[in-house]
Enzyme design. Structure first.
Site, PDB file in Angstrom:
ATOM      1  N   ASP A 179     -16.600   8.566  -1.155  1.00  0.00           N
ATOM      2  CA  ASP A 179     -15.307   8.365  -0.480  1.00  0.00           C
ATOM      3  C   ASP A 179     -14.892   9.723   0.080  1.00  0.00           C
ATOM      4  O   ASP A 179     -15.475  10.765  -0.277  1.00  0.00           O
ATOM      5  CB  ASP A 179     -14.289   7.856  -1.523  1.00  0.00           C
ATOM      6  CG  ASP A 179     -12.932   7.496  -0.913  1.00  0.00           C
ATOM      7  OD1 ASP A 179     -12.817   7.421   0.324  1.00  0.00           O
ATOM      8  OD2 ASP A 179     -11.980   7.288  -1.696  1.00  0.00           O
ATOM      9  N   HIS A 189      -7.458   0.944  -6.283  1.00  0.00           N
ATOM     10  CA  HIS A 189      -7.671   0.194  -5.022  1.00  0.00           C
ATOM     11  C   HIS A 189      -8.425  -1.095  -5.381  1.00  0.00           C
ATOM     12  O   HIS A 189      -9.592  -1.267  -5.014  1.00  0.00           O
ATOM     13  CB  HIS A 189      -8.482   1.065  -4.059  1.00  0.00           C
ATOM     14  CG  HIS A 189      -8.461   0.593  -2.632  1.00  0.00           C
ATOM     15  ND1 HIS A 189      -7.689  -0.465  -2.199  1.00  0.00           N
ATOM     16  CD2 HIS A 189      -9.131   1.043  -1.534  1.00  0.00           C
ATOM     17  CE1 HIS A 189      -7.876  -0.643  -0.909  1.00  0.00           C
ATOM     18  NE2 HIS A 189      -8.744   0.252  -0.485  1.00  0.00           N
ATOM     19  N   ARG A 219     -14.174  -7.167   2.791  1.00  0.00           N
ATOM     20  CA  ARG A 219     -12.757  -6.966   2.427  1.00  0.00           C
ATOM     21  C   ARG A 219     -11.953  -8.227   2.765  1.00  0.00           C
ATOM     22  O   ARG A 219     -11.092  -8.647   2.013  1.00  0.00           O
ATOM     23  CB  ARG A 219     -12.151  -5.778   3.180  1.00  0.00           C
ATOM     24  CG  ARG A 219     -12.746  -4.416   2.900  1.00  0.00           C
ATOM     25  CD  ARG A 219     -12.548  -3.966   1.477  1.00  0.00           C
ATOM     26  NE  ARG A 219     -11.174  -4.068   1.014  1.00  0.00           N
ATOM     27  CZ  ARG A 219     -10.151  -3.271   1.375  1.00  0.00           C
ATOM     28  NH1 ARG A 219     -10.371  -2.259   2.174  1.00  0.00           N
ATOM     29  NH2 ARG A 219      -8.930  -3.457   0.908  1.00  0.00           N
ATOM     30  N   CYS A 239     -16.069   3.041   0.977  1.00  0.00           N
ATOM     31  CA  CYS A 239     -14.930   2.158   1.285  1.00  0.00           C
ATOM     32  C   CYS A 239     -14.486   2.309   2.733  1.00  0.00           C
ATOM     33  O   CYS A 239     -13.884   1.398   3.291  1.00  0.00           O
ATOM     34  CB  CYS A 239     -13.781   2.452   0.338  1.00  0.00           C
ATOM     35  SG  CYS A 239     -13.268   4.179   0.352  1.00  0.00           S
ATOM     36  N   GLN A 265     -10.473  -3.506  -2.911  1.00  0.00           N
ATOM     37  CA  GLN A 265     -11.713  -2.879  -2.419  1.00  0.00           C
ATOM     38  C   GLN A 265     -12.894  -3.219  -3.337  1.00  0.00           C
ATOM     39  O   GLN A 265     -14.024  -3.461  -2.876  1.00  0.00           O
ATOM     40  CB  GLN A 265     -11.509  -1.363  -2.350  1.00  0.00           C
ATOM     41  CG  GLN A 265     -12.732  -0.582  -1.917  1.00  0.00           C
ATOM     42  CD  GLN A 265     -13.053  -0.728  -0.437  1.00  0.00           C
ATOM     43  OE1 GLN A 265     -12.185  -0.555   0.402  1.00  0.00           O
ATOM     44  NE2 GLN A 265     -14.285  -1.058  -0.122  1.00  0.00           N
ATOM     45  N   ARG A 319       0.864  -1.186   0.000  1.00  0.00           N
ATOM     46  CA  ARG A 319       0.000   0.000   0.000  1.00  0.00           C
ATOM     47  C   ARG A 319       0.896   1.230   0.000  1.00  0.00           C
ATOM     48  O   ARG A 319       1.794   1.336   0.833  1.00  0.00           O
ATOM     49  CB  ARG A 319      -0.912   0.053   1.227  1.00  0.00           C
ATOM     50  CG  ARG A 319      -1.485   1.469   1.424  1.00  0.00           C
ATOM     51  CD  ARG A 319      -2.534   1.586   2.485  1.00  0.00           C
ATOM     52  NE  ARG A 319      -3.776   0.981   2.035  1.00  0.00           N
ATOM     53  CZ  ARG A 319      -4.963   1.233   2.582  1.00  0.00           C
ATOM     54  NH1 ARG A 319      -5.070   2.059   3.602  1.00  0.00           N
ATOM     55  NH2 ARG A 319      -6.044   0.648   2.127  1.00  0.00           N
TER      56      ARG A 319
HETATM   57  N1   CP Z   1     -11.137   0.898   2.713  1.00  0.00           N
HETATM   58  C1   CP Z   1      -9.856   0.816   3.129  1.00  0.00           C
HETATM   59  O1   CP Z   1      -8.941   0.528   2.352  1.00  0.00           O
HETATM   60  O2   CP Z   1      -9.691   1.041   4.455  1.00  0.00           O
HETATM   61  P1   CP Z   1      -8.299   1.174   5.219  1.00  0.00           P
HETATM   62  O3   CP Z   1      -7.649   2.456   4.727  1.00  0.00           O
HETATM   63  O4   CP Z   1      -8.637   1.199   6.665  1.00  0.00           O
HETATM   64  O5   CP Z   1      -7.438   0.003   4.847  1.00  0.00           O
HETATM   65  N1  NVA Z   2      -9.357   7.548  -1.494  1.00  0.00           N
HETATM   66  C1  NVA Z   2      -9.002   7.109  -0.176  1.00  0.00           C
HETATM   67  C2  NVA Z   2      -9.344   5.670   0.013  1.00  0.00           C
HETATM   68  C3  NVA Z   2      -9.083   5.132   1.402  1.00  0.00           C
HETATM   69  C4  NVA Z   2      -9.438   3.687   1.540  1.00  0.00           C
HETATM   70  C5  NVA Z   2      -7.518   7.343   0.052  1.00  0.00           C
HETATM   71  O1  NVA Z   2      -6.716   7.054  -0.833  1.00  0.00           O
HETATM   72  O2  NVA Z   2      -7.163   7.849   1.123  1.00  0.00           O
END
Ligand code: CP
Ligand code: NVA
Length: 330
Positions: free
Chosen positions: A231, A135, A317, A272, A138, A108
């Site tokens: 989001d 992502h 998830r 999400c 997700q 990540r």
């Molecule tokens: N939706 C999601 O990716 O959540 P986190 O940032 O908590 O992993």
């Molecule tokens: N768009 C958000 C998604 C978090 C799961 C981010 O990248 O912070």
């Protein structure tokens, strides 16, 4: 039955066929049933995985850890700042080292190129746990949640409201095109997905009998919608100074009762997460003190309503990430 996914990386959904995505969804349902029935499934015992996080996480990290443990694997977590990657050691060298010790790597972080390069050099499957562009894990949870609510997903209308150029919106557009879901990006003209990606998705959508629409008209965009999705307005890695600009730009695209009323009667709300729907967070509190806003991308009422399926989505998830790891490592 699609060709085996064994040994493949999971970097973005554009790399996967419709049949392969459907296979992963079926596998997710199977794993969810096993978990619910309390049937052990340590199918990957003896393997080890590493989770490389350059951004924070609750759901993604916990999903990989629980799914890894359920499958019988050893799991190492490297938090933002605790690996040498990029600071004292090149990405290429890090990938080669981790690939010697682990059977799979989750990443990540920032540019999509980083996760793609990790996969190029690691020699083991790499899974994208969120980049600035996409992502993909997700999306499997989102579609599984949609299927659980409607019994199917093909032909439904899904609307993403707000910052329609972020990683989640991009990925929703891709998964919709691949699975025959009519996708609407509903946001300001300045925050629409990348033109090239839109063109690619429109071509895929045509093959699968669905449409991709971009609009800044909330009434039109959300009319007859089956799924309303949003989001946060400022994503991880973006500067905090952006909040003021984004609030002004995205407030008209907040998911509220009027939006849900304009959608189909049995429409569901997805997010999400994490979400700013009340003042129970430090960031939410700061925003309130600075800009007087008590709720942001979604109102507390919608978030807590019976139409909201966000916690089923969060649980999914784990089941879907388990499917991705199993399919690529077995
Ligand atoms: N939706 C999601 O990716 O959540 P986190 O940032 O908590 O992993
Ligand atoms: N768009 C958000 C998604 C978090 C799961 C981010 O990248 O912070």
């Amino acid at each position: 039955m699609p060709r085996s996914l064994s040994g493949r990386s999971f970097l973005k959904l554009l790399d996967f066929s419709t049949e392969e995505i459907q296979y992963l969804l079926q596998l997710s349902k199977d794993f969810k049933n096993l978990k619910r029935a309390g049937v052990p499934h340590k199918y990957l015992s003896g393997k080890n995985i590493v989770l490389l996080f350059e951004k924070t996480s609750t759901r993604t990290r916990c999903s990989f850890e629980v799914a890894g443990n359920d499958l019988g694997m050893g799991v190492t977590y490297l938090d933002p700042g605790s690996s040498q990657m990029g600071k004292k050691e090149s990405l290429e060298d890090t990938a080669k080292v981790l690939g010697r010790m682990y059977d799979g790597i989750e990443y990540r972080g920032f540019d999509q190129k980083i996760v793609e390069d990790l996969a190029k050099h690691a020699g083991v499957p790499v899974w994208n746990g969120l980049t600035t562009d996409f992502h993909p894990t997700q999306m499997l949870a989102d579609v599984l949640t949609i299927e659980e609510n409607f019994g199917h997903y093909k032909g439904l209308k899904m609307v993403f409201m707000g910052d329609a150029r972020n990683n989640v919106a991009n990925s929703l557009m891709v998964v919709s095109a691949k699975l025959g879901i009519n996708f609407v990006a509903c946001g300001p003209k300045a925050n629409m997905p990348d033109k090239k990606l839109v063109e690619t998705c429109k071509k895929i959508a045509k093959e699968n009998g669905c449409t991709i629409t971009l609009t800044d008209n909330v009434k039109e965009g959300t009319k007859n919608a089956d799924v309303i999705y949003t989001d946060i307005w400022v994503s991880m890695g973006e500067p905090a100074e952006l909040w003021e600009k984004r609030i002004k730009l995205l407030k008209p695209f907040q998911v509220n009762e009027a939006v849900m009323k304009n959608a189909n009667k049995d429409a569901i709300f997805l997010h999400c997460l994490p979400s700013f729907h009340d003042l129970e967070t430090t960031v939410g509190q700061e925003i309130y003190e600075k800009f007087g806003l008590k709720e942001m991308e979604v109102t507390d009422k919608v978030f807590r309503s019976s139409q909201s399926k966000v916690f089923d989505e969060a649980e999914n998830r784990m089941h879907t990430i388990k499917a991705v790891m199993y399919a690529t490592l077995k």
